[in-house]
Design a protein around this motif. Structure first.
Motif, PDB file in Angstrom:
ATOM      1  N   ASP A  98       0.831  -1.205   0.000  1.00 54.61           N
ATOM      2  CA  ASP A  98       0.000   0.000   0.000  1.00 54.61           C
ATOM      3  C   ASP A  98       0.865   1.254   0.000  1.00 54.61           C
ATOM      4  N   LEU A  99       1.911   1.242   0.815  1.00 52.49           N
ATOM      5  CA  LEU A  99       2.802   2.400   0.880  1.00 52.49           C
ATOM      6  C   LEU A  99       3.557   2.595  -0.437  1.00 52.49           C
ATOM      7  N   LEU A 100       3.983   1.498  -1.048  1.00 50.72           N
ATOM      8  CA  LEU A 100       4.666   1.594  -2.340  1.00 50.72           C
ATOM      9  C   LEU A 100       3.727   2.120  -3.424  1.00 50.72           C
ATOM     10  N   GLU A 101       2.469   1.724  -3.366  1.00 54.45           N
ATOM     11  CA  GLU A 101       1.479   2.242  -4.317  1.00 54.45           C
ATOM     12  C   GLU A 101       1.342   3.756  -4.155  1.00 54.45           C
ATOM     13  N   GLN A 102       1.280   4.214  -2.917  1.00 57.01           N
ATOM     14  CA  GLN A 102       1.131   5.645  -2.655  1.00 57.01           C
ATOM     15  C   GLN A 102       2.360   6.419  -3.142  1.00 57.01           C
ATOM     16  N   ALA A 103       3.546   5.885  -2.849  1.00 56.23           N
ATOM     17  CA  ALA A 103       4.768   6.562  -3.272  1.00 56.23           C
ATOM     18  C   ALA A 103       4.915   6.535  -4.790  1.00 56.23           C
ATOM     19  N   SER A 104       4.516   5.433  -5.412  1.00 59.13           N
ATOM     20  CA  SER A 104       4.594   5.328  -6.870  1.00 59.13           C
ATOM     21  C   SER A 104       3.647   6.306  -7.543  1.00 59.13           C
ATOM     22  N   ALA A 105       2.497   6.534  -6.939  1.00 57.06           N
ATOM     23  CA  ALA A 105       1.548   7.501  -7.487  1.00 57.06           C
ATOM     24  C   ALA A 105       2.139   8.908  -7.484  1.00 57.06           C
ATOM     25  N   GLN A 106       3.151   9.115  -6.644  1.00 53.92           N
ATOM     26  CA  GLN A 106       3.839  10.402  -6.576  1.00 53.92           C
ATOM     27  C   GLN A 106       5.111  10.409  -7.425  1.00 53.92           C
ATOM     28  N   ARG A 107       5.249   9.386  -8.282  1.00 48.38           N
ATOM     29  CA  ARG A 107       6.342   9.293  -9.249  1.00 48.38           C
ATOM     30  C   ARG A 107       7.711   9.127  -8.579  1.00 48.38           C
ATOM     31  N   LEU A 108       7.744   8.402  -7.479  1.00 55.18           N
ATOM     32  CA  LEU A 108       9.004   8.138  -6.800  1.00 55.18           C
ATOM     33  C   LEU A 108       9.646   6.922  -7.447  1.00 55.18           C
ATOM     34  N   ALA A 109      10.783   7.106  -8.088  1.00 53.18           N
ATOM     35  CA  ALA A 109      11.352   6.076  -8.949  1.00 53.18           C
ATOM     36  C   ALA A 109      11.674   4.780  -8.221  1.00 53.18           C
ATOM     37  N   SER A 110      12.278   4.867  -7.043  1.00 55.19           N
ATOM     38  CA  SER A 110      12.646   3.648  -6.328  1.00 55.19           C
ATOM     39  C   SER A 110      11.408   2.856  -5.922  1.00 55.19           C
ATOM     40  N   ALA A 111      10.363   3.567  -5.522  1.00 55.57           N
ATOM     41  CA  ALA A 111       9.114   2.885  -5.165  1.00 55.57           C
ATOM     42  C   ALA A 111       8.497   2.224  -6.390  1.00 55.57           C
ATOM     43  N   MET A 112       8.539   2.914  -7.521  1.00 51.42           N
ATOM     44  CA  MET A 112       7.988   2.357  -8.753  1.00 51.42           C
ATOM     45  C   MET A 112       8.748   1.099  -9.169  1.00 51.42           C
ATOM     46  N   LEU A 113      10.058   1.140  -9.040  1.00 47.55           N
ATOM     47  CA  LEU A 113      10.863  -0.010  -9.432  1.00 47.55           C
ATOM     48  C   LEU A 113      10.613  -1.210  -8.529  1.00 47.55           C
ATOM     49  N   LEU A 114      10.574  -0.979  -7.223  1.00 44.03           N
ATOM     50  CA  LEU A 114      10.337  -2.073  -6.286  1.00 44.03           C
ATOM     51  C   LEU A 114       8.924  -2.626  -6.447  1.00 44.03           C
ATOM     52  N   LEU A 115       7.943  -1.747  -6.613  1.00 42.65           N
ATOM     53  CA  LEU A 115       6.569  -2.203  -6.807  1.00 42.65           C
ATOM     54  C   LEU A 115       6.461  -3.014  -8.100  1.00 42.65           C
ATOM     55  N   GLY A 116       7.170  -2.574  -9.135  1.00 39.86           N
ATOM     56  CA  GLY A 116       7.170  -3.328 -10.379  1.00 39.86           C
ATOM     57  C   GLY A 116       7.717  -4.727 -10.196  1.00 39.86           C
ATOM     58  N   GLN A 117       8.755  -4.867  -9.409  1.00 44.43           N
ATOM     59  CA  GLN A 117       9.325  -6.179  -9.144  1.00 44.43           C
ATOM     60  C   GLN A 117       8.343  -7.079  -8.385  1.00 44.43           C
ATOM     61  N   LEU A 118       7.662  -6.503  -7.399  1.00 46.52           N
ATOM     62  CA  LEU A 118       6.692  -7.286  -6.647  1.00 46.52           C
ATOM     63  C   LEU A 118       5.530  -7.732  -7.533  1.00 46.52           C
ATOM     64  N   LYS A 119       5.076  -6.838  -8.407  1.00 46.21           N
ATOM     65  CA  LYS A 119       4.009  -7.196  -9.348  1.00 46.21           C
ATOM     66  C   LYS A 119       4.487  -8.261 -10.328  1.00 46.21           C
ATOM     67  N   GLN A 120       5.702  -8.105 -10.816  1.00 43.79           N
ATOM     68  CA  GLN A 120       6.236  -9.033 -11.802  1.00 43.79           C
ATOM     69  C   GLN A 120       6.368 -10.441 -11.238  1.00 43.79           C
ATOM     70  N   HIS A 121       6.797 -10.557  -9.991  1.00 43.99           N
ATOM     71  CA  HIS A 121       7.048 -11.860  -9.392  1.00 43.99           C
ATOM     72  C   HIS A 121       5.888 -12.351  -8.527  1.00 43.99           C
ATOM     73  N   GLY A 122       4.814 -11.561  -8.445  1.00 50.50           N
ATOM     74  CA  GLY A 122       3.662 -11.994  -7.669  1.00 50.50           C
ATOM     75  C   GLY A 122       3.938 -12.120  -6.195  1.00 50.50           C
ATOM     76  N   VAL A 123       4.675 -11.190  -5.632  1.00 52.14           N
ATOM     77  CA  VAL A 123       4.989 -11.215  -4.207  1.00 52.14           C
ATOM     78  C   VAL A 123       3.982 -10.354  -3.463  1.00 52.14           C
ATOM     79  N   GLY A 124       3.195 -10.990  -2.598  1.00 49.83           N
ATOM     80  CA  GLY A 124       2.192 -10.268  -1.842  1.00 49.83           C
ATOM     81  C   GLY A 124       0.935  -9.971  -2.627  1.00 49.83           C
ATOM     82  N   MET A 125       0.869 -10.458  -3.849  1.00 54.58           N
ATOM     83  CA  MET A 125      -0.272 -10.214  -4.729  1.00 54.58           C
ATOM     84  C   MET A 125      -0.205 -11.215  -5.868  1.00 54.58           C
ATOM     85  N   GLU A 126      -1.279 -11.274  -6.655  1.00 51.73           N
ATOM     86  CA  GLU A 126      -1.233 -12.092  -7.849  1.00 51.73           C
ATOM     87  C   GLU A 126      -0.286 -11.453  -8.864  1.00 51.73           C
ATOM     88  N   PRO A 127       0.462 -12.242  -9.643  1.00 50.32           N
ATOM     89  CA  PRO A 127       1.349 -11.656 -10.644  1.00 50.32           C
ATOM     90  C   PRO A 127       0.582 -10.706 -11.558  1.00 50.32           C
TER      91      PRO A 127
END
Length: 316
Positions: free
Chosen positions: A167-196
């Motif tokens: 949730d926090l990474l989603e909020q930070a990514s919505a604010q265009r924070l690059a590190s948050a966007m990159l980490l959130l992308g990795q979690l989405k890509q590998h299905g960590v904590g969520m469906e891939p």
């Protein structure tokens, strides 16, 4: 089941997610998408925006604005004193002005104070107070604080912390924070904590590359190949490959850009009178796109004690 020596370890799905998180974070913390400066020597080595430009006029005006109640100005003056960039290095004055910003509940100042206390830079180390201020900065909706807190939660290696961290990474990514966007992308890509979510991860990588974050290009290429085998994503794959072929050319020097932004910051703070801005998402931390009048693009969190150059330009 994984076997190590004579001990058998039965890995549940939750355990595998923890391992995945550890591997992802371990790789990203060594990846050059974040800037970190945790010591005085590192800050001294940072590029100063005032080394070839006279920032005296702007900094004097920022000092007046800070004394008049601007939390943003107070944070910038504190960084100038801490790093000796544009002002003679003075840790006592740096701490004084940063406290001004904290009293104004300015998100950038609160987060910066948290980081200084955590690392024992300028101020005496106080981890408990650093944690309290980090939580406050998160409540103030400050992207770098949201990212830092998300990292803390992920590194606890507890599955129940994943949801809050995401949730926090989603909020930070919505604010265009690059590190948050990159980490959130990795979690989405590998299905960590969520469906891939490969398309969702691809969108994050795409936005990073288009904003000039060339370090995200390998991730974009990797996920493009993953999606290429699925016929229903062929349009998306073609779009991602086109983005990968785009070369982002920067026509202005980093120092000149930062110097111009510092001048613009002073002008806008003076004109608006809105000294305690709390929104994030521009290259000037703490100011919204509407306040700066400039194009918005991805920013990077400075998890260490930031320099003026890092905060103004995202250390790009």
């Amino acid at each position: 089941m994984a076997k190590i020596g004579t001990v058998n370890y039965f890995l549940t799905r939750g355990d595998m997610k923890i391992i995945s998180v550890a591997l992802i974070i371990g790789s990203l913390l060594t990846y050059p998408v974040t800037a970190e400066a945790n010591s005085n020597s590192e800050l001294q080595a940072a590029e100063h925006i005032c080394s070839d430009n006279d920032c005296t006029k702007e900094l004097r005006r920022l000092i007046r604005l800070a004394r008049g109640g601007s939390g943003d100005a107070a944070a910038f003056v504190a960084m100038a004193y801490a790093t000796g960039d544009g002002l003679e290095q003075n840790h006592q004055q740096a701490l004084r002005y940063l406290r001004m910003g904290v009293r104004q509940r300015n998100a950038m100042a609160v987060y910066l104070m948290s980081d200084w206390l955590r690392n024992g830079f300028v101020a005496e180390q106080d981890v408990a107070e650093a944690d309290r201020l980090l939580q406050l900065a998160v409540k103030l909706n400050y992207g770098p604080a949201q990212y830092a807190r998300a990292l803390q939660l992920l590194q606890q290696e507890q599955p129940e912390s994943l949801s809050l961290a995401i949730d926090l990474l989603e909020q930070a990514s919505a604010q265009r924070l690059a590190s948050a966007m990159l980490l959130l992308g990795q979690l989405k890509q590998h299905g960590v904590g969520m469906e891939p979510d490969l398309p969702g991860a691809a969108e994050l990588y795409k936005r990073l590359v288009l904003s000039g974050q060339t370090s995200a290009r390998p991730y974009l290429q990797q996920i493009t190949e993953q999606l290429a085998g699925d016929q229903q994503h062929q349009t998306l794959v073609a779009d991602l490959r086109e983005v990968d072929n785009i070369e982002v050319i920067r026509v202005s020097g980093q120092q000149l850009q930062a110097s111009n932004m510092l001048e613009g910051l002073v002008r806008r703070l003076s004109q608006s009178g809105q000294y305690d801005s709390r929104s994030v998402g521009t290259r000037i931390r703490g100011l919204s796109c509407e306040q700066t009048g400039s194009n918005c693009s991805s920013t990077r969190p400075e998890r260490g004690a930031s320099s003026l150059n890092e905060v103004l330009t995202g250390n790009q």
